[in-house]
Design an enzyme around this catalytic site. Structure first.
Site, PDB file in Angstrom:
ATOM      1  N   ASP A 185       0.643  -0.997  -0.041  1.00  8.18           N
ATOM      2  CA  ASP A 185      -0.032  -0.208   0.040  1.00  8.18           C
ATOM      3  C   ASP A 185       0.796   1.129   0.282  1.00  8.18           C
ATOM      4  O   ASP A 185       1.683   1.474   0.028  1.00  8.18           O
ATOM      5  CB  ASP A 185      -1.000  -0.289   0.939  1.00  8.18           C
ATOM      6  CG  ASP A 185      -2.587   0.810   0.349  1.00  8.18           C
ATOM      7  OD1 ASP A 185      -2.180   1.891   0.657  1.00  8.18           O
ATOM      8  OD2 ASP A 185      -3.496  -0.038   1.054  1.00  8.18           O
TER       9      ASP A 185
ATOM     10  N   HIS B 103       2.167   1.914  -3.505  1.00  4.13           N
ATOM     11  CA  HIS B 103       1.312   2.637  -3.784  1.00  4.13           C
ATOM     12  C   HIS B 103       1.927   4.369  -3.935  1.00  4.13           C
ATOM     13  O   HIS B 103       0.592   4.987  -4.241  1.00  4.13           O
ATOM     14  CB  HIS B 103      -0.304   2.698  -3.453  1.00  4.13           C
ATOM     15  CG  HIS B 103      -0.803   1.585  -3.303  1.00  4.13           C
ATOM     16  ND1 HIS B 103      -1.983   1.156  -2.570  1.00  4.13           N
ATOM     17  CD2 HIS B 103      -1.039   0.327  -4.078  1.00  4.13           C
ATOM     18  CE1 HIS B 103      -2.315   0.048  -3.177  1.00  4.13           C
ATOM     19  NE2 HIS B 103      -1.023  -0.427  -3.911  1.00  4.13           N
TER      20      HIS B 103
END
Ligand SMILES: *[C@@H]1O[C@H](CO)[C@@H](O)[C@H](O)[C@H]1NC(C)=O
Ligand SMILES: *[C@@H]1O[C@H](CO)[C@@H](O)[C@H](O)[C@H]1NC(C)=O
Length: 450
Positions: free
Chosen positions: A261, A284
């Protein structure tokens, strides 16, 4: 006689002087000396480690019964070693080479300042569901401490795969487990969390295979993270690298963050955050937000992200806010960001929604004074994406020296209600950015003061 007398008065004078000196020494050093030194308005006025004349007290977990064999539950030994370290200022709790199986544990509160947690070995998390009760928000927690350092070349392994894979969650991992035993709770723990602490240092260590966030700071002041590594697969769900929330004066540098993430996630209540010389990917990207969820107010300001290399990440540098929130994001600088095969290198999304459909709302967390300088490299979908609120457009978005080339496919830069300035020509050209400021009549919602 005269001589004797003057000798007596001299001796008396010395005695009196000694008494006065020692009693003033008393006030400085007696009883609450540890606390006095860390009262912000005291003469010391800092959390720099105090140079003690005593030899440093060291508490090795092996001396408290830890086995370090990777099988025995060493939680109790860790708790006892900490309890001893907690009572001594500037003590060291030592985790030597070995593999220590440790269950959920909290270090602190009410401890002496400047404790060092020296991690040379490896700490592993339990993988059986009964260690986690009905679910916990964190595994290892340091709470309400002043001057806390976690350092060493050691590893903390969250053994996250039992949490990541929904299928594995329901399959017993060994024959002695019943179906129910093996089912992990739905709340996944952060590996290492600091809460309510001031003067926090994390350096040298690696956190790998996190069930959820690797390293979290909540309600902390004066934080330094360096030479820090996270390592979890790109497809491990919700495994943020470093999550910072309601914290001020945070410095993160010389670190290598691979996760599933956000490499770094900056949340509500953060200001004066400086991130530099960081590698991110897989992951991310580096994100501010999501802010303003469920109508909440979020204040974020003075964020600098510099000298970052991103490889194969979902986004590069991103600001994301939910519709319906309030507050503001201000004074943000993203500079010298090198992207390589990043899906969307530059992104502002004021319509953030992570559950399919979200209702349109007109209030928003306002976004202003956002600067992008020297963002270069390759992207795989959209080079620049600015989706700003209709009622509170983004303002003061400035772009300087942008050079982004497609490595596959190509979409035009996208802007919606984004106001700002191109300080140099850009590659690709970004013609969708509006110049100047939105007219007042178009902005029914006033910006919240933070
Ligand atoms: C912004 O944050 C930096 C630390 O990253 C700090 O040195 C600086 O003083 C802050 N600026 C303001 C205006 O608070
Ligand atoms: C919400 O607003 C956006 C932008 O104005 C629009 O494209 C979208 O269709 C709207 N969605 C709903 C559910 O009204």
């Amino acid at each position: 006689m005269m001589e004797m007398c003057s000798f007596k008065s001299l001796a008396l004078a010395i005695l009196i002087a000694l008494f006065v000196w020692s009693s003033s020494f008393e006030t400085l050093c007696s009883g609450r000396e540890m606390k006095v030194r860390y009262t912000p308005d005291s003469m010391y006025n800092s959390y720099q480690p105090y140079e003690s004349v005593m030899t440093t007290a060291s508490f090795n977990v092996l001396n408290f019964g830890a086995k370090g064999d990777g099988q025995t539950d060493d939680t109790k030994a860790f708790g006892e070693a900490w309890e001893a370290a907690c009572k001594v200022e500037a003590s060291i709790m030592v985790v030597p080479n070995g593999v220590f199986l440790v269950g959920p544990i909290t270090f602190g509160p009410d401890c002496q300042p400047n404790i060092v947690f020296q991690l040379d070995g490896k700490i592993i998390a339990p993988t059986s569901s009964n260690a986690w009760g009905s679910g916990l928000l964190q595994w290892l927690e340091f709470k309400n401490l002043k001057g806390i350092t976690v350092k060493g070349a050691g590893i903390i392994d969250g053994q996250g795969s039992v949490w990541w894979n929904d299928l594995a969650k329901y399959l017993p991992t060994d024959a002695s487990m019943s179906y129910e035993d093996s089912k992990m709770p739905s709340t996944k723990p952060t590996v290492l969390r600091f809460y309510g602490s001031e003067g926090v240092t994390v350096t040298g260590i690696t956190i790998q295979n996190s069930p959820q966030t690797h390293l979290k700071f909540d309600t902390c002041k004066t934080v330094q993270v360096s030479s820090f590594t996270t390592s979890s697969p790109g497809d491990s769900p919700n495994t943020d690298g470093i999550h910072v929330q309601n914290s001020q004066d945070v410095l993160i540098y010389s670190s290598n963050l691979a996760c599933g993430d956000d490499c770094v996630s900056i949340q509500a209540g953060c200001s004066n955050i400086y991130i530099h010389d960081v590698k991110c990917g897989p992951g991310h990207g580096i994100s501010i937000g999501g802010l303003g969820k469920d109508g909440s107010k979020a204040c974020v300001s003075n964020i600098t992200v510099r000298n970052v290399a991103m490889q194969n990440t979902l986004t590069g540098v991103r600001i994301k806010t939910w519709q319906g929130g309030s507050g503001s994001v201000q004074q943000v600088m993203f500079s010298n960001i090198q992207v390589s095969d990043v899906k969307t290198p530059i992104m502002i999304d004021q319509f953030y929604c992570d559950k399919g459909k979200c209702q349109n709302k007109s209030s928003a967390v306002s976004i202003s004074d956002i600067n992008y300088v020297n963002i270069q490299g390759t992207y795989t979908q959209t080079p620049v994406y600015f989706a700003c609120s209709d009622s509170l457009p983004c303002t003061g978005v400035s772009l300087t020296t942008i050079a982004l080339k497609p490595s596959e496919g190509y979409q035009q830069p996208f802007c919606w209600e984004a106001y700002g300035e191109l300080k140099t020509s850009t590659e690709p050209p970004i013609s969708c950015l509006k110049t100047g400021a939105p007219s007042k009549s178009n902005v029914p919602y006033s910006r919240d003061s933070c």
